[in-house]
Write a protein that holds these residues in place. Structure first.
Motif, PDB file in Angstrom:
ATOM      1  N   ASN A 131       0.837  -1.186   0.000  1.00 45.21           N
ATOM      2  CA  ASN A 131       0.000   0.000   0.000  1.00 45.21           C
ATOM      3  C   ASN A 131       0.876   1.241   0.000  1.00 45.21           C
ATOM      4  N   ASN A 132       0.878   1.963  -1.114  1.00 43.91           N
ATOM      5  CA  ASN A 132       1.646   3.205  -1.171  1.00 43.91           C
ATOM      6  C   ASN A 132       0.747   4.435  -1.219  1.00 43.91           C
ATOM      7  N   ILE A 133      -0.514   4.246  -0.858  1.00 43.06           N
ATOM      8  CA  ILE A 133      -1.472   5.350  -0.824  1.00 43.06           C
ATOM      9  C   ILE A 133      -1.599   5.849   0.614  1.00 43.06           C
ATOM     10  N   THR A 134      -1.320   7.115   0.829  1.00 43.82           N
ATOM     11  CA  THR A 134      -1.462   7.710   2.159  1.00 43.82           C
ATOM     12  C   THR A 134      -2.662   8.646   2.249  1.00 43.82           C
ATOM     13  N   VAL A 135      -3.118   9.154   1.109  1.00 40.09           N
ATOM     14  CA  VAL A 135      -4.295  10.028   1.084  1.00 40.09           C
ATOM     15  C   VAL A 135      -5.195   9.645  -0.087  1.00 40.09           C
ATOM     16  N   PHE A 136      -6.467   9.920   0.063  1.00 42.22           N
ATOM     17  CA  PHE A 136      -7.433   9.746  -1.020  1.00 42.22           C
ATOM     18  C   PHE A 136      -7.996  11.115  -1.390  1.00 42.22           C
ATOM     19  N   ILE A 137      -8.352  11.257  -2.657  1.00 44.50           N
ATOM     20  CA  ILE A 137      -8.997  12.476  -3.141  1.00 44.50           C
ATOM     21  C   ILE A 137     -10.466  12.163  -3.403  1.00 44.50           C
ATOM     22  N   LEU A 138     -11.344  12.868  -2.706  1.00 37.78           N
ATOM     23  CA  LEU A 138     -12.782  12.681  -2.892  1.00 37.78           C
ATOM     24  C   LEU A 138     -13.267  13.581  -4.018  1.00 37.78           C
ATOM     25  N   LEU A 139     -13.902  13.003  -5.024  1.00 39.27           N
ATOM     26  CA  LEU A 139     -14.404  13.790  -6.144  1.00 39.27           C
ATOM     27  C   LEU A 139     -15.656  14.582  -5.777  1.00 39.27           C
ATOM     28  N   GLY A 140     -16.341  14.167  -4.712  1.00 38.07           N
ATOM     29  CA  GLY A 140     -17.488  14.934  -4.224  1.00 38.07           C
ATOM     30  C   GLY A 140     -18.724  14.810  -5.090  1.00 38.07           C
ATOM     31  N   LEU A 141     -19.647  15.745  -4.884  1.00 38.26           N
ATOM     32  CA  LEU A 141     -20.930  15.713  -5.589  1.00 38.26           C
ATOM     33  C   LEU A 141     -20.878  16.398  -6.943  1.00 38.26           C
ATOM     34  N   SER A 142     -20.032  17.409  -7.075  1.00 34.56           N
ATOM     35  CA  SER A 142     -19.988  18.172  -8.319  1.00 34.56           C
ATOM     36  C   SER A 142     -18.623  18.823  -8.476  1.00 34.56           C
ATOM     37  N   GLN A 143     -18.266  19.130  -9.720  1.00 37.63           N
ATOM     38  CA  GLN A 143     -17.023  19.834 -10.012  1.00 37.63           C
ATOM     39  C   GLN A 143     -17.275  21.308 -10.314  1.00 37.63           C
ATOM     40  N   ASN A 144     -18.555  21.703 -10.311  1.00 41.69           N
ATOM     41  CA  ASN A 144     -18.922  23.089 -10.587  1.00 41.69           C
ATOM     42  C   ASN A 144     -18.956  23.883  -9.281  1.00 41.69           C
ATOM     43  N   LYS A 145     -18.193  24.981  -9.222  1.00 40.60           N
ATOM     44  CA  LYS A 145     -18.056  25.740  -7.983  1.00 40.60           C
ATOM     45  C   LYS A 145     -19.371  26.365  -7.544  1.00 40.60           C
ATOM     46  N   ASN A 146     -20.152  26.891  -8.471  1.00 44.87           N
ATOM     47  CA  ASN A 146     -21.443  27.485  -8.114  1.00 44.87           C
ATOM     48  C   ASN A 146     -22.390  26.445  -7.534  1.00 44.87           C
ATOM     49  N   THR A 147     -22.377  25.254  -8.138  1.00 40.68           N
ATOM     50  CA  THR A 147     -23.206  24.165  -7.629  1.00 40.68           C
ATOM     51  C   THR A 147     -22.761  23.763  -6.233  1.00 40.68           C
ATOM     52  N   GLU A 148     -21.452  23.748  -6.013  1.00 40.72           N
ATOM     53  CA  GLU A 148     -20.924  23.377  -4.707  1.00 40.72           C
ATOM     54  C   GLU A 148     -21.335  24.381  -3.634  1.00 40.72           C
TER      55      GLU A 148
ATOM     56  N   LEU B 112     -12.861  -6.173   5.921  1.00 37.99           N
ATOM     57  CA  LEU B 112     -12.837  -6.501   4.497  1.00 37.99           C
ATOM     58  C   LEU B 112     -12.091  -5.455   3.679  1.00 37.99           C
ATOM     59  N   THR B 113     -11.944  -4.255   4.221  1.00 36.38           N
ATOM     60  CA  THR B 113     -11.365  -3.140   3.465  1.00 36.38           C
ATOM     61  C   THR B 113      -9.945  -2.793   3.869  1.00 36.38           C
ATOM     62  N   VAL B 114      -9.649  -2.893   5.155  1.00 34.64           N
ATOM     63  CA  VAL B 114      -8.388  -2.362   5.659  1.00 34.64           C
ATOM     64  C   VAL B 114      -7.174  -3.127   5.144  1.00 34.64           C
ATOM     65  N   PHE B 115      -7.351  -4.371   4.739  1.00 32.95           N
ATOM     66  CA  PHE B 115      -6.225  -5.164   4.245  1.00 32.95           C
ATOM     67  C   PHE B 115      -6.097  -5.132   2.724  1.00 32.95           C
ATOM     68  N   LEU B 116      -6.930  -4.339   2.063  1.00 31.28           N
ATOM     69  CA  LEU B 116      -6.828  -4.221   0.608  1.00 31.28           C
ATOM     70  C   LEU B 116      -5.578  -3.428   0.226  1.00 31.28           C
ATOM     71  N   PRO B 117      -4.876  -3.853  -0.818  1.00 29.31           N
ATOM     72  CA  PRO B 117      -3.718  -3.085  -1.293  1.00 29.31           C
ATOM     73  C   PRO B 117      -4.157  -1.956  -2.223  1.00 29.31           C
ATOM     74  N   PHE B 118      -3.701  -0.737  -1.945  1.00 33.10           N
ATOM     75  CA  PHE B 118      -3.973   0.415  -2.792  1.00 33.10           C
ATOM     76  C   PHE B 118      -2.636   0.931  -3.329  1.00 33.10           C
TER      77      PHE B 118
ATOM     78  N   ILE C 272      -8.641  13.303   1.994  1.00 34.03           N
ATOM     79  CA  ILE C 272      -8.807  12.611   3.263  1.00 34.03           C
ATOM     80  C   ILE C 272      -7.683  11.595   3.400  1.00 34.03           C
ATOM     81  N   SER C 273      -7.073  11.535   4.570  1.00 35.86           N
ATOM     82  CA  SER C 273      -5.968  10.605   4.775  1.00 35.86           C
ATOM     83  C   SER C 273      -6.487   9.166   4.801  1.00 35.86           C
ATOM     84  N   TYR C 274      -5.570   8.241   4.592  1.00 33.77           N
ATOM     85  CA  TYR C 274      -5.945   6.826   4.588  1.00 33.77           C
ATOM     86  C   TYR C 274      -6.559   6.431   5.935  1.00 33.77           C
ATOM     87  N   ASN C 275      -5.907   6.835   7.032  1.00 31.98           N
ATOM     88  CA  ASN C 275      -6.406   6.473   8.368  1.00 31.98           C
ATOM     89  C   ASN C 275      -7.777   7.085   8.632  1.00 31.98           C
TER      90      ASN C 275
END
Length: 311
Positions: free
Chosen positions: A5-22, A160-166, A90-93
């Motif tokens: 596992n070499n992933i320390t952070v995840f990037i959440l794409l969220g609900l929308s990419q439009n700033k006004n919508t956000e 089921l998730t914590v031992f998955l390799p990312f 968001i961090s992995y932990n």
């Protein structure tokens, strides 16, 4: 399984990419979150400060409101923060913690709804034995069982998730850390794990939902012999509970009962059981419940009189 596992952070794409919508979403969810806190705290105080706490139905409703607050607080504050942020990270932990707590309080809520259905069944179908069956000791045991059931369910999801390799992409196409979006990022074969997730989440939710629906059909069959007034009261209480059950279970089943795949609509459906249902719970249980409305008037009307006298 090789845990590379070499992933320390995840990037959440969220609900929308439009700033006004956000920004619009931020305002809407801020209103929802304030309403959730105000409504559920109002219910909890009104129940605990009156004799309603002695009744099993309101005893369970008190804990349902508490679980609503905890459940939505695992997701909503982070969602609102991300709506105003340039990068939703968001961090992995923290991702694993959010996964665990979301399923913990979500599981507790599902089991409390089941306990409330059992309470209504006993009250309507076995009224002469109600006080004996639904004693305070029995109610406490049901709440403890709900917490244990939620913990076991959540621990299984985490295991089921914590031992998955990312080791590859780290963009989660969601607004919070959930199992299916994480399985999509794992750099290993997750077919077996996906089936276990269906068994742990989808099938459990489906079985509980079917049991709840059948219990209410049985209750509706029983109340046919009641007087018009008693039948109206029973139907009012049960319809409120059934509305919450459908509002919570229907979108959850859509996501968790199918194989481990993700759709763009998942984020919209997830909003129903993470934010919308906790917001409507207080409204549904107060506007359609005479005893709850009387308790609100008694507690908050008394507080208002005290303020007037002090002035």
């Amino acid at each position: 399984m090789d845990k590379s596992n070499n992933i320390t952070v995840f990037i959440l794409l969220g609900l929308s990419q439009n700033k006004n919508t956000e920004i619009l979403c931020f305002v809407f969810f801020l209103f929802c979150y304030i309403a959730i806190w105000m409504g559920n705290v109002l219910i909890m105080i009104s129940i605990t400060c009156t004799q309603l706490i002695e009744q099993p139905m309101y005893f369970f409703l008190n804990y349902l409101s508490l679980s609503d607050l905890c459940y939505t607080s695992t997701v909503t504050p982070k969602l609102m923060t991300d709506l105003l942020a340039e990068r939703k990270v968001i961090s992995y932990n923290n991702c694993m913690i959010q996964l665990f707590t979301t399923h913990l309080f979500g599981g507790i809520e599902i089991f409390i709804l089941t306990g409330m259905a059992y309470d209504r069944y006993v009250a309507i179908c076995r009224p002469l034995h109600y006080t004996v069956i639904m004693s305070r000791h029995r109610c406490n045991l049901i709440i403890i069982t709900c917490c244990m059931g939620g913990f076991v369910h959540s621990a299984c999801q985490l295991f089921l998730t914590v031992f998955l390799p990312f080791c590859g992409p780290n963009e989660i196409d969601h607004y919070f850390c959930d199992v299916y979006p994480l399985l999509k990022l794992a750099c290993s074969n997750t077919h077996i794990i996906g089936l276990l997730v269906i068994a742990n989440s989808g099938l459990i939710a489906l079985v509980i939902f079917v049991v709840l629906i059948f219990s209410y059909f049985f209750i509706l069959y029983t109340v046919r012999a009641f007087s018009a007034e008693s039948r109206s009261k029973a139907l009012s209480t049960c319809s409120s509970h059934l509305t919450i059950v459908v509002l919570f279970f229907a979108p959850a089943l859509f996501i968790y009962i199918r194989p481990a795949t993700t759709f763009p609509e998942d984020k919209v459906f997830a909003l129903f059981y993470t934010i919308i249902a906790p917001m409507f719970n207080p409204l549904i249980y107060t506007l359609r419940n005479t005893e709850m409305k009387n308790a609100l008037r008694k507690v908050w009307g008394h507080q208002g009189l005290l303020k007037v006298k002090l002035i």
